[in-house]
Design a protein around this motif. Structure first.
Motif, PDB file in Angstrom:
ATOM      1  N   MET A 253       6.280  95.922  15.045  1.00 27.89           N
ATOM      2  CA  MET A 253       7.067  97.097  15.388  1.00 27.89           C
ATOM      3  C   MET A 253       8.410  97.029  14.679  1.00 27.89           C
ATOM      4  O   MET A 253       9.065  95.998  14.678  1.00 27.89           O
ATOM      5  N   GLU A 254       8.809  98.130  14.080  1.00 30.58           N
ATOM      6  CA  GLU A 254      10.109  98.219  13.417  1.00 30.58           C
ATOM      7  C   GLU A 254      11.221  98.205  14.462  1.00 30.58           C
ATOM      8  O   GLU A 254      11.057  98.742  15.546  1.00 30.58           O
ATOM      9  N   THR A 255      12.336  97.596  14.111  1.00 32.58           N
ATOM     10  CA  THR A 255      13.528  97.681  14.953  1.00 32.58           C
ATOM     11  C   THR A 255      14.707  98.083  14.079  1.00 32.58           C
ATOM     12  O   THR A 255      14.755  97.775  12.886  1.00 32.58           O
ATOM     13  N   ARG A 256      15.641  98.784  14.696  1.00 27.20           N
ATOM     14  CA  ARG A 256      16.827  99.268  13.986  1.00 27.20           C
ATOM     15  C   ARG A 256      18.031  99.034  14.889  1.00 27.20           C
ATOM     16  O   ARG A 256      18.455  99.912  15.617  1.00 27.20           O
ATOM     17  N   PRO A 257      18.585  97.786  14.879  1.00 23.68           N
ATOM     18  CA  PRO A 257      19.766  97.516  15.704  1.00 23.68           C
ATOM     19  C   PRO A 257      20.955  98.363  15.272  1.00 23.68           C
ATOM     20  O   PRO A 257      20.990  98.804  14.123  1.00 23.68           O
ATOM     21  N   PRO A 258      21.908  98.544  16.180  1.00 26.62           N
ATOM     22  CA  PRO A 258      21.931  98.081  17.561  1.00 26.62           C
ATOM     23  C   PRO A 258      20.914  98.834  18.433  1.00 26.62           C
ATOM     24  O   PRO A 258      20.587  99.977  18.159  1.00 26.62           O
ATOM     25  N   LEU A 259      20.476  98.131  19.467  1.00 26.62           N
ATOM     26  CA  LEU A 259      19.427  98.645  20.344  1.00 26.62           C
ATOM     27  C   LEU A 259      20.001  99.162  21.656  1.00 26.62           C
ATOM     28  O   LEU A 259      21.004  98.660  22.146  1.00 26.62           O
ATOM     29  N   PRO A 260      19.343 100.170  22.233  1.00 24.96           N
ATOM     30  CA  PRO A 260      19.764 100.622  23.558  1.00 24.96           C
ATOM     31  C   PRO A 260      19.333  99.626  24.627  1.00 24.96           C
ATOM     32  O   PRO A 260      18.439  98.823  24.360  1.00 24.96           O
ATOM     33  N   PRO A 261      19.961  99.719  25.801  1.00 27.54           N
ATOM     34  CA  PRO A 261      20.982 100.674  26.200  1.00 27.54           C
ATOM     35  C   PRO A 261      22.302 100.359  25.503  1.00 27.54           C
ATOM     36  O   PRO A 261      22.648  99.200  25.298  1.00 27.54           O
ATOM     37  N   PHE A 262      23.038 101.415  25.159  1.00 21.93           N
ATOM     38  CA  PHE A 262      24.232 101.284  24.348  1.00 21.93           C
ATOM     39  C   PHE A 262      25.474 100.986  25.185  1.00 21.93           C
ATOM     40  O   PHE A 262      25.598 101.411  26.324  1.00 21.93           O
ATOM     41  N   THR A 263      26.376 100.245  24.561  1.00 22.38           N
ATOM     42  CA  THR A 263      27.733 100.033  25.068  1.00 22.38           C
ATOM     43  C   THR A 263      28.658 100.836  24.147  1.00 22.38           C
ATOM     44  O   THR A 263      28.209 101.362  23.118  1.00 22.38           O
ATOM     45  N   LEU A 264      29.923 100.898  24.464  1.00 25.11           N
ATOM     46  CA  LEU A 264      30.861 101.581  23.583  1.00 25.11           C
ATOM     47  C   LEU A 264      30.805 100.976  22.181  1.00 25.11           C
ATOM     48  O   LEU A 264      30.750 101.693  21.178  1.00 25.11           O
TER      49      LEU A 264
ATOM     50  N   THR B 221      28.325  99.182  20.702  1.00 36.10           N
ATOM     51  CA  THR B 221      27.063  99.374  19.974  1.00 36.10           C
ATOM     52  C   THR B 221      26.822 100.844  19.636  1.00 36.10           C
ATOM     53  O   THR B 221      26.266 101.150  18.579  1.00 36.10           O
ATOM     54  N   ALA B 222      27.246 101.749  20.506  1.00 37.22           N
ATOM     55  CA  ALA B 222      27.099 103.180  20.198  1.00 37.22           C
ATOM     56  C   ALA B 222      27.985 103.549  19.014  1.00 37.22           C
ATOM     57  O   ALA B 222      27.548 104.278  18.104  1.00 37.22           O
ATOM     58  N   THR B 223      29.201 103.039  18.985  1.00 39.55           N
ATOM     59  CA  THR B 223      30.115 103.301  17.867  1.00 39.55           C
ATOM     60  C   THR B 223      29.530 102.754  16.574  1.00 39.55           C
ATOM     61  O   THR B 223      29.571 103.410  15.527  1.00 39.55           O
ATOM     62  N   ARG B 224      28.962 101.570  16.632  1.00 40.74           N
ATOM     63  CA  ARG B 224      28.335 100.958  15.446  1.00 40.74           C
ATOM     64  C   ARG B 224      27.134 101.775  14.981  1.00 40.74           C
ATOM     65  O   ARG B 224      26.943 101.990  13.782  1.00 40.74           O
ATOM     66  N   LYS B 225      26.325 102.255  15.927  1.00 42.66           N
ATOM     67  CA  LYS B 225      25.146 103.058  15.587  1.00 42.66           C
ATOM     68  C   LYS B 225      25.570 104.320  14.848  1.00 42.66           C
ATOM     69  O   LYS B 225      24.942 104.718  13.865  1.00 42.66           O
ATOM     70  N   VAL B 226      26.638 104.950  15.304  1.00 41.98           N
ATOM     71  CA  VAL B 226      27.137 106.172  14.672  1.00 41.98           C
ATOM     72  C   VAL B 226      27.597 105.875  13.246  1.00 41.98           C
ATOM     73  O   VAL B 226      27.275 106.616  12.311  1.00 41.98           O
ATOM     74  N   ARG B 227      28.334 104.788  13.056  1.00 43.72           N
ATOM     75  CA  ARG B 227      28.825 104.466  11.709  1.00 43.72           C
ATOM     76  C   ARG B 227      27.675 104.118  10.762  1.00 43.72           C
ATOM     77  O   ARG B 227      27.673 104.494   9.592  1.00 43.72           O
ATOM     78  N   LEU B 228      26.682 103.408  11.264  1.00 44.47           N
ATOM     79  CA  LEU B 228      25.517 103.097  10.426  1.00 44.47           C
ATOM     80  C   LEU B 228      24.790 104.376  10.000  1.00 44.47           C
ATOM     81  O   LEU B 228      24.353 104.493   8.847  1.00 44.47           O
ATOM     82  N   ALA B 229      24.682 105.328  10.920  1.00 45.40           N
ATOM     83  CA  ALA B 229      24.048 106.608  10.578  1.00 45.40           C
ATOM     84  C   ALA B 229      24.886 107.344   9.535  1.00 45.40           C
ATOM     85  O   ALA B 229      24.339 107.883   8.558  1.00 45.40           O
ATOM     86  N   GLU B 230      26.198 107.375   9.719  1.00 40.28           N
ATOM     87  CA  GLU B 230      27.078 108.024   8.747  1.00 40.28           C
ATOM     88  C   GLU B 230      26.903 107.404   7.360  1.00 40.28           C
ATOM     89  O   GLU B 230      26.748 108.114   6.357  1.00 40.28           O
ATOM     90  N   ASP B 231      26.919 106.084   7.299  1.00 44.15           N
ATOM     91  CA  ASP B 231      26.774 105.405   6.007  1.00 44.15           C
ATOM     92  C   ASP B 231      25.439 105.733   5.352  1.00 44.15           C
ATOM     93  O   ASP B 231      25.377 105.973   4.140  1.00 44.15           O
ATOM     94  N   ALA B 232      24.366 105.749   6.137  1.00 44.69           N
ATOM     95  CA  ALA B 232      23.045 106.070   5.578  1.00 44.69           C
ATOM     96  C   ALA B 232      23.023 107.496   5.038  1.00 44.69           C
ATOM     97  O   ALA B 232      22.562 107.739   3.917  1.00 44.69           O
ATOM     98  N   TRP B 233      23.520 108.453   5.806  1.00 42.43           N
ATOM     99  CA  TRP B 233      23.532 109.844   5.356  1.00 42.43           C
ATOM    100  C   TRP B 233      24.403 110.007   4.110  1.00 42.43           C
ATOM    101  O   TRP B 233      24.069 110.801   3.222  1.00 42.43           O
TER     102      TRP B 233
ATOM    103  N   GLY C  65      15.437 100.989  18.844  1.00 44.47           N
ATOM    104  CA  GLY C  65      16.601 101.489  18.127  1.00 44.47           C
ATOM    105  C   GLY C  65      16.304 102.568  17.108  1.00 44.47           C
ATOM    106  O   GLY C  65      17.185 102.963  16.350  1.00 44.47           O
ATOM    107  N   LEU C  66      15.068 103.071  17.091  1.00 46.33           N
ATOM    108  CA  LEU C  66      14.711 104.169  16.200  1.00 46.33           C
ATOM    109  C   LEU C  66      14.950 105.496  16.925  1.00 46.33           C
ATOM    110  O   LEU C  66      14.655 105.624  18.123  1.00 46.33           O
ATOM    111  N   MET C  67      15.455 106.468  16.198  1.00 43.07           N
ATOM    112  CA  MET C  67      15.738 107.755  16.814  1.00 43.07           C
ATOM    113  C   MET C  67      14.439 108.543  16.964  1.00 43.07           C
ATOM    114  O   MET C  67      13.750 108.795  15.994  1.00 43.07           O
ATOM    115  N   ARG C  68      14.148 108.934  18.203  1.00 41.34           N
ATOM    116  CA  ARG C  68      12.923 109.705  18.438  1.00 41.34           C
ATOM    117  C   ARG C  68      13.195 111.203  18.589  1.00 41.34           C
ATOM    118  O   ARG C  68      12.269 112.007  18.564  1.00 41.34           O
ATOM    119  N   ARG C  69      14.470 111.547  18.755  1.00 45.30           N
ATOM    120  CA  ARG C  69      14.824 112.958  18.892  1.00 45.30           C
ATOM    121  C   ARG C  69      16.227 113.183  18.360  1.00 45.30           C
ATOM    122  O   ARG C  69      17.132 112.396  18.640  1.00 45.30           O
TER     123      ARG C  69
END
Length: 155
Positions: free
Chosen positions: A1-12, A14-26, A115-119
């Motif tokens: 199974m693929e994983t994409r850290p940081p994983l939920p449930p999120f903390t401030l 890990t959620a902030t890190r997830k957002v920055r990783l998404a920004e960098d990828a986009w 940690g994969l976005m399903r929606r």
């Protein structure tokens, strides 16, 4: 199974890190790379388009970045809880004729346990801007660490 850290449930943190990783990828503008952050059956609403799956995501992003040239994006965490994250974002781009646009939006994300976005649901509004009004002027790729975020830019 693929994983994409940081994983939920999120903390401030890990959620902030997830957002920055998404920004960098986009900001890579690489549709195949971006699509890897989503489940195989990820459901999207982007403006008035609804679609499902990585292949559809890749096709959508390919069309998007063929039209939205010199795309630069900033995302900012808005809220989080458990497996969900809400962000606000802004990006600047120009069309083939050279008209610059600033696109403002909000996204709601839901992740699976790996940690994969399903929606992803995105609401976006566009505003034409003059070239001299651009705020996102870094080179291609990720936003530099010292570049201001949305709040600091007053957006």
């Amino acid at each position: 199974m693929e994983t994409r850290p940081p994983l939920p449930p999120f903390t401030l943190e890990t959620a902030t890190r997830k957002v920055r990783l998404a920004e960098d990828a986009w900001n890579s503008r690489d549709p195949a790379r971006v699509a890897l952050a989503y489940t195989l059956g990820s459901r999207w609403r982007n403006r008035s388009e609804f679609f499902t799956g990585r292949e559809a995501i890749t096709a959508f992003l390919t069309r998007k970045w063929a039209r939205e040239l010199d795309y630069r994006l900033i995302k900012e965490l808005w809220a989080f809880h458990g497996h969900r994250v809400a962000v606000r974002f802004c990006y600047e781009w120009h069309d083939e004729a050279g008209q610059w646009t600033r696109s403002y939006g909000n996204e709601q994300w839901e992740f699976d346990d790996h940690g994969l976005m399903r929606r992803r649901e995105a609401s976006i509004n566009d505003v034409s801007i003059a070239p001299e009004d651009r705020l996102f002027r870094w080179g291609a790729g990720p936003r530099p660490e010292d570049h201001p975020g949305l709040t600091e830019l007053g957006l």
